[in-house]
Design an enzyme around this catalytic site. Structure first.
Site, short mmCIF file in Angstrom:
data_model
loop_
_atom_site.label_atom_id
_atom_site.label_comp_id
_atom_site.label_asym_id
_atom_site.label_seq_id
_atom_site.Cartn_x
_atom_site.Cartn_y
_atom_site.Cartn_z
N TYR A 40 0.86 -1.11 -0.03
CA TYR A 40 0.20 -0.13 -0.08
C TYR A 40 0.86 1.27 0.14
CZ TYR A 40 0.86 0.72 5.05
OH TYR A 40 1.52 1.05 6.16
N LYS A 154 6.35 -2.02 1.84
CA LYS A 154 5.33 -1.40 2.37
C LYS A 154 3.92 -2.37 2.44
CE LYS A 154 3.21 3.37 3.12
NZ LYS A 154 3.14 3.23 4.59
N GLU A 187 12.70 2.82 14.06
CA GLU A 187 11.81 3.85 13.38
C GLU A 187 10.55 3.84 14.42
OE1 GLU A 187 10.15 2.87 9.55
OE2 GLU A 187 10.26 0.74 10.31
N LEU A 211 11.03 1.27 7.00
CA LEU A 211 10.43 1.72 5.91
C LEU A 211 11.30 3.01 5.40
CD1 LEU A 211 8.32 1.25 3.65
CD2 LEU A 211 7.15 3.30 4.58
N1 PMP Z 1 8.00 4.00 8.79
C1 PMP Z 1 6.61 3.21 8.76
C2 PMP Z 1 6.81 1.70 9.33
C3 PMP Z 1 5.46 3.74 8.33
O1 PMP Z 1 4.45 2.86 7.97
C4 PMP Z 1 5.49 5.20 7.55
C5 PMP Z 1 4.33 5.75 6.95
N2 PMP Z 1 4.18 5.03 5.94
C6 PMP Z 1 6.95 5.85 7.70
C7 PMP Z 1 7.88 4.99 8.08
C8 PMP Z 1 6.89 7.23 6.94
O2 PMP Z 1 6.91 6.94 5.64
P1 PMP Z 1 6.47 8.16 4.48
O3 PMP Z 1 7.32 9.35 4.97
O4 PMP Z 1 6.80 7.78 3.37
O5 PMP Z 1 4.93 8.52 4.98
#
Ligand code: PMP
Length: 306
Positions: A40, A154, A187, A211
């Site tokens: 996603y 993701k 994270e 991620l």
């Molecule tokens: N880490 C994780 C585990 C996430 O789910 C997200 C949000 N999608 C992020 C980091 C931040 O990613 P982004 O800046 O692309 O929203």
């Protein structure tokens, strides 16, 4: 297709058709539903425009490749579908959610042959942190990271995140902080974590354990542009006690200062006297300044005192 009143209803794209979100139906044997076999994306809608859409669609294509779901987006031009959904929904501020699963097939773990994927996207209204919330900052609740070893994908397998977010909410915190079994900060629950320590902005390297957030990548670029020293090496949880500043970054939270870190069985850690620090606020300002610029709107009022 009848237009719903602008802003009233979320619009859905499902396998080639547009409809009201509550009209969408997916088969019981959809592998996304039964096996979490899907990926996603979440894209921010600001002033009716999709922020960094190409970056998100590139990451989606990459995630699809990593789960061997090749060709899933053929016939689903998301770079046209997403703006169309925003327009149809009349959403000015919100998020676009995109999900692609391996489709409906008799339940078996191994990959089915030639099953059409399920491709869906919808746009919802949402608010984002304002000045007050940013200046208040948030608390993180640290938990051991029990997720799988491909957090770079993701994936819609989010059960570990569901439980961790629940624990954080129970602890009165606004976000999870995943810590590895070795004690390294990885994270946030749905955000990337940054620690300003000894004059260097540290964040976990973009490997299989996190991620690689789109916002993370923009923060790193902005930090370098502001001559902030950056080091993509993980900080230990114990080092957080010496952190000058901590913040998280994500699509829906932008740059959000962290003022407290809790962990069960430990004393709460108050960060920078419980206030957002100057590096965090400079980055929050730079981020906020860049967003309207990217979509052709006037710049916002600054948060930090220069
Ligand atoms: N880490 C994780 C585990 C996430 O789910 C997200 C949000 N999608 C992020 C980091 C931040 O990613 P982004 O800046 O692309 O929203």
């Amino acid at each position: 297709m009848p237009m719903t009143e602008r802003g009233d209803s979320s619009m859905l794209y499902l396998n080639g058709a547009f409809m009201a979100l509550d009209q969408g139906r997916v088969g019981v044997e959809d592998r996304g539903f039964q096996l979490g076999d899907g990926v996603y994306e979440v894209v921010k809608v600001v002033d009716g425009r999709l922020l960094w859409m190409e970056d998100h669609l590139d990451r989606l294509a990459w995630s699809l490749g990593e789960i061997r779901l090749y060709g899933a987006l053929e016939g689903h031009p998301l770079h046209q579908i997403l703006p169309r959904l925003v327009e149809m929904s009349g959403v000015v501020s919100g998020t676009a959610y995109v999900q692609v699963t391996r489709g409906v097939a008799p339940r078996e773990f191994a990959l089915p042959n030639d099953t059409p994927p399920t491709v869906l996207a919808y746009v919802r209204r949402d608010g984002f942190p304002g000045h007050r919330e940013i200046l208040d900052g948030i608390a993180l609740h640290a938990v051991e990271d029990i997720r799988w070893a491909r957090c770079d994908i993701k994936s819609t397998n989010l059960l570990a995140a569901v439980l961790a977010k629940h624990a954080a909410r129970d602890a009165g915190a606004g976000e999870v902080l995943y810590v590895s079994p070795e004690g390294l900060v990885r994270e946030g629950g749905s955000s990337n974590a940054f620690v300003f320590l000894d004059g260097v902005l540290r964040t976990h390297p973009a490997n299989n354990r996190i991620l690689n957030g789109i916002t993370r990548q923009h923060v790193l670029e902005l930090a370098r542009g502001l001559d902030v020293r950056v080091d993509e090496t993980a900080v230990s949880f114990d080092d957080l006690a010496h952190a000058e500043e901590i913040f998280i970054a994500s699509t829906t939270r932008d740059v959000m200062p962290v003022v407290k870190v809790s962990a069960s069985g430990r004393d709460d850690l108050i960060v920078n006297g419980g206030r957002p620090g100057p590096v965090t606020l400079s980055l929050a300002d730079a981020m906020r300044a860049g967003i309207p610029a990217a979509i052709g709107a006037p710049p916002p009022v600054t948060l930090s005192r220069n």
